[in-house]
Design a protein around this motif. Structure first.
Motif, PDB file in Angstrom:
ATOM      1  N   LYS A   1       0.833  -1.202   0.000  1.00 51.30           N
ATOM      2  CA  LYS A   1       0.000   0.000   0.000  1.00 51.30           C
ATOM      3  C   LYS A   1       0.868   1.252   0.000  1.00 51.30           C
ATOM      4  N   GLN A   2       1.929   1.218   0.793  1.00 52.31           N
ATOM      5  CA  GLN A   2       2.849   2.345   0.842  1.00 52.31           C
ATOM      6  C   GLN A   2       3.567   2.535  -0.491  1.00 52.31           C
ATOM      7  N   GLU A   3       3.945   1.424  -1.122  1.00 54.56           N
ATOM      8  CA  GLU A   3       4.622   1.512  -2.420  1.00 54.56           C
ATOM      9  C   GLU A   3       3.697   2.109  -3.471  1.00 54.56           C
ATOM     10  N   ILE A   4       2.437   1.757  -3.427  1.00 51.28           N
ATOM     11  CA  ILE A   4       1.466   2.320  -4.367  1.00 51.28           C
ATOM     12  C   ILE A   4       1.340   3.823  -4.156  1.00 51.28           C
ATOM     13  N   GLU A   5       1.257   4.230  -2.901  1.00 44.98           N
ATOM     14  CA  GLU A   5       1.075   5.647  -2.582  1.00 44.98           C
ATOM     15  C   GLU A   5       2.281   6.492  -2.960  1.00 44.98           C
ATOM     16  N   THR A   6       3.477   5.931  -2.852  1.00 44.26           N
ATOM     17  CA  THR A   6       4.696   6.718  -3.073  1.00 44.26           C
ATOM     18  C   THR A   6       5.305   6.534  -4.457  1.00 44.26           C
ATOM     19  N   ALA A   7       4.770   5.638  -5.261  1.00 45.69           N
ATOM     20  CA  ALA A   7       5.339   5.375  -6.579  1.00 45.69           C
ATOM     21  C   ALA A   7       5.147   6.567  -7.509  1.00 45.69           C
ATOM     22  N   ASP A   8       6.162   6.842  -8.322  1.00 42.39           N
ATOM     23  CA  ASP A   8       6.025   7.846  -9.372  1.00 42.39           C
ATOM     24  C   ASP A   8       5.135   7.318 -10.495  1.00 42.39           C
ATOM     25  N   ALA A   9       5.181   6.011 -10.699  1.00 43.45           N
ATOM     26  CA  ALA A   9       4.380   5.373 -11.746  1.00 43.45           C
ATOM     27  C   ALA A   9       4.132   3.922 -11.369  1.00 43.45           C
ATOM     28  N   ILE A  10       3.010   3.398 -11.854  1.00 41.44           N
ATOM     29  CA  ILE A  10       2.671   1.997 -11.618  1.00 41.44           C
ATOM     30  C   ILE A  10       2.437   1.322 -12.962  1.00 41.44           C
ATOM     31  N   VAL A  11       3.161   0.233 -13.204  1.00 46.05           N
ATOM     32  CA  VAL A  11       2.956  -0.558 -14.408  1.00 46.05           C
ATOM     33  C   VAL A  11       2.265  -1.850 -13.982  1.00 46.05           C
ATOM     34  N   ILE A  12       1.032  -2.030 -14.425  1.00 45.52           N
ATOM     35  CA  ILE A  12       0.240  -3.209 -14.076  1.00 45.52           C
ATOM     36  C   ILE A  12       0.399  -4.255 -15.169  1.00 45.52           C
ATOM     37  N   GLY A  13       0.772  -5.454 -14.782  1.00 43.27           N
ATOM     38  CA  GLY A  13       0.850  -6.561 -15.718  1.00 43.27           C
ATOM     39  C   GLY A  13      -0.199  -7.588 -15.330  1.00 43.27           C
ATOM     40  N   ALA A  14      -1.194  -7.792 -16.175  1.00 39.90           N
ATOM     41  CA  ALA A  14      -2.337  -8.634 -15.814  1.00 39.90           C
ATOM     42  C   ALA A  14      -2.454  -9.848 -16.714  1.00 39.90           C
ATOM     43  N   GLY A  15      -2.650 -11.017 -16.071  1.00 41.22           N
ATOM     44  CA  GLY A  15      -2.840 -12.249 -16.798  1.00 41.22           C
ATOM     45  C   GLY A  15      -4.202 -12.864 -16.518  1.00 41.22           C
ATOM     46  N   ALA A  16      -4.373 -14.108 -16.952  1.00 46.01           N
ATOM     47  CA  ALA A  16      -5.668 -14.776 -16.863  1.00 46.01           C
ATOM     48  C   ALA A  16      -6.153 -14.945 -15.436  1.00 46.01           C
ATOM     49  N   GLY A  17      -5.228 -14.985 -14.482  1.00 42.70           N
ATOM     50  CA  GLY A  17      -5.615 -15.150 -13.084  1.00 42.70           C
ATOM     51  C   GLY A  17      -6.488 -14.027 -12.563  1.00 42.70           C
ATOM     52  N   LEU A  18      -6.381 -12.837 -13.165  1.00 42.19           N
ATOM     53  CA  LEU A  18      -7.211 -11.717 -12.729  1.00 42.19           C
ATOM     54  C   LEU A  18      -8.671 -11.955 -13.097  1.00 42.19           C
ATOM     55  N   SER A  19      -8.922 -12.419 -14.314  1.00 42.94           N
ATOM     56  CA  SER A  19     -10.302 -12.726 -14.721  1.00 42.94           C
ATOM     57  C   SER A  19     -10.824 -13.955 -13.997  1.00 42.94           C
ATOM     58  N   ALA A  20      -9.951 -14.932 -13.741  1.00 46.29           N
ATOM     59  CA  ALA A  20     -10.377 -16.117 -12.990  1.00 46.29           C
ATOM     60  C   ALA A  20     -10.829 -15.724 -11.588  1.00 46.29           C
ATOM     61  N   SER A  21     -10.134 -14.758 -10.990  1.00 46.89           N
ATOM     62  CA  SER A  21     -10.510 -14.280  -9.666  1.00 46.89           C
ATOM     63  C   SER A  21     -11.874 -13.608  -9.691  1.00 46.89           C
ATOM     64  N   ALA A  22     -12.269 -13.105 -10.870  1.00 45.96           N
ATOM     65  CA  ALA A  22     -13.568 -12.462 -11.028  1.00 45.96           C
ATOM     66  C   ALA A  22     -14.676 -13.474 -11.301  1.00 45.96           C
TER      67      ALA A  22
END
Length: 289
Positions: A22-43
């Protein structure tokens, strides 16, 4: 370069990791999200089990197909049957599916940050959830697009109208012959715009998105970047996982985070700057929010 050293599968204290990420998200200059099939499976967008059996019981009985993934590669005898399969597949996974909660929660988590999404998913969930289209790169195609099967030209075509007709008019696992899509240029059969071999069409939209992604990486080179990998398996690690590892190694300010049930790990070179969570993505997002 990573296989020469042990790969860490450390777990550590869960709450401590959540707070750290959570702290890394808040302090990051940028966030690169890499999403695979597991994200849709979780849905809940499973390609097997009850969801598969509900929509493809006839194909399962006739051919012994056990899941939607393998059914897409089956050598059907006719194009009428091929498109009966694919029209159903497209409809339930692209046009008549709600927005998965993990996608909505992920947007809530990063919407105020400078982010970019690199994904191998082809189900359009990111755009449906409200992510900025200019910050998305679908590397492997889109269920909503067709291309020439040869291909004779580098262009893709929207398929929703014809797909809906195919589903409504199919009988005995076949669509009417007149609905078989043909290339408007050479007349060859159309096929899915999915990267399964060397015939995949990278159209203008694909190249524009690739350019935006590369520019985003260039602009934030050397900055405090969080590489957030979600649900990326071992099928195509060269697209997301390995590049994320490499860019974390090359940038001492970068942090790598991986959330993946059963496959959360990192190479030893970046263990001190990594956060690995072996858990369901939906639960992780609910907890961190």
């Amino acid at each position: 370069m990573f296989l020469r050293r042990p790969i860490s599968t450390f777990t550590g204290d869960y709450l401590e990791k959540i707070e750290k990420l959570k702290q890394e998200i808040e302090t990051a200059d940028a966030i690169v999200i890499g999403a695979g099939a597991g994200l849709s499976a979780s849905a809940g967008m499973s390609y097997s089990g009850e969801r598969f059996e509900k929509n493809f019981a006839d194909f399962q009985e006739k051919y012994g197909i056990q899941d939607m993934y393998s059914g897409g590669f089956y050598p059907y005898d006719t194009l009428e049957e091929y498109w009966a399969w694919w029209s159903r597949h497209i409809l339930i996974n692209r046009y008549e599916v709600g927005v998965g909660k993990p996608y909505r929660d992920l947007l809530e988590l990063v919407k105020k940050k400078d982010y970019f999404v690199l994904t191998t998913n082809v189900d359009h969930q990111f755009q449906m959830a409200g992510f900025d289209k200019e910050r998305l790169f679908y590397t492997q195609g889109d269920y909503g697009l067709w291309q020439c099967s040869k291909p004779c030209h580098q262009k893709t075509y929207d398929n929703e109208k014809t797909v809906r007709q195919m589903v409504l008019q199919q009988k005995e696992m076949k669509i009417p012959t007149e609905l078989i899509p043909k290339c408007p240029v050479c007349g060859a059969p159309m096929t899915m715009n999915l990267r399964v071999d060397g015939t995949f069409v990278e159209d203008e939209g694909w190249h524009a998105a690739a350019g935006c992604y590369n520019e985003f990486i260039r602009q934030h080179k050397g900055e405090k970047v969080l590489f957030l990998e979600l649900g990326v398996g071992a099928n195509t690690p060269v697209i997301i996982k390995y590049p994320f590892w490499r860019m974390t190694v090359e940038n001492p300010k970068a942090v790598y985070a991986c959330v993946n049930y059963g496959e959360a790990f990192c190479p030893g070179e970046i263990e001190e700057r990594s956060i690995c969570l072996n858990m369901d993505i939906q639960k992780f997002l609910e907890d961190i929010l």
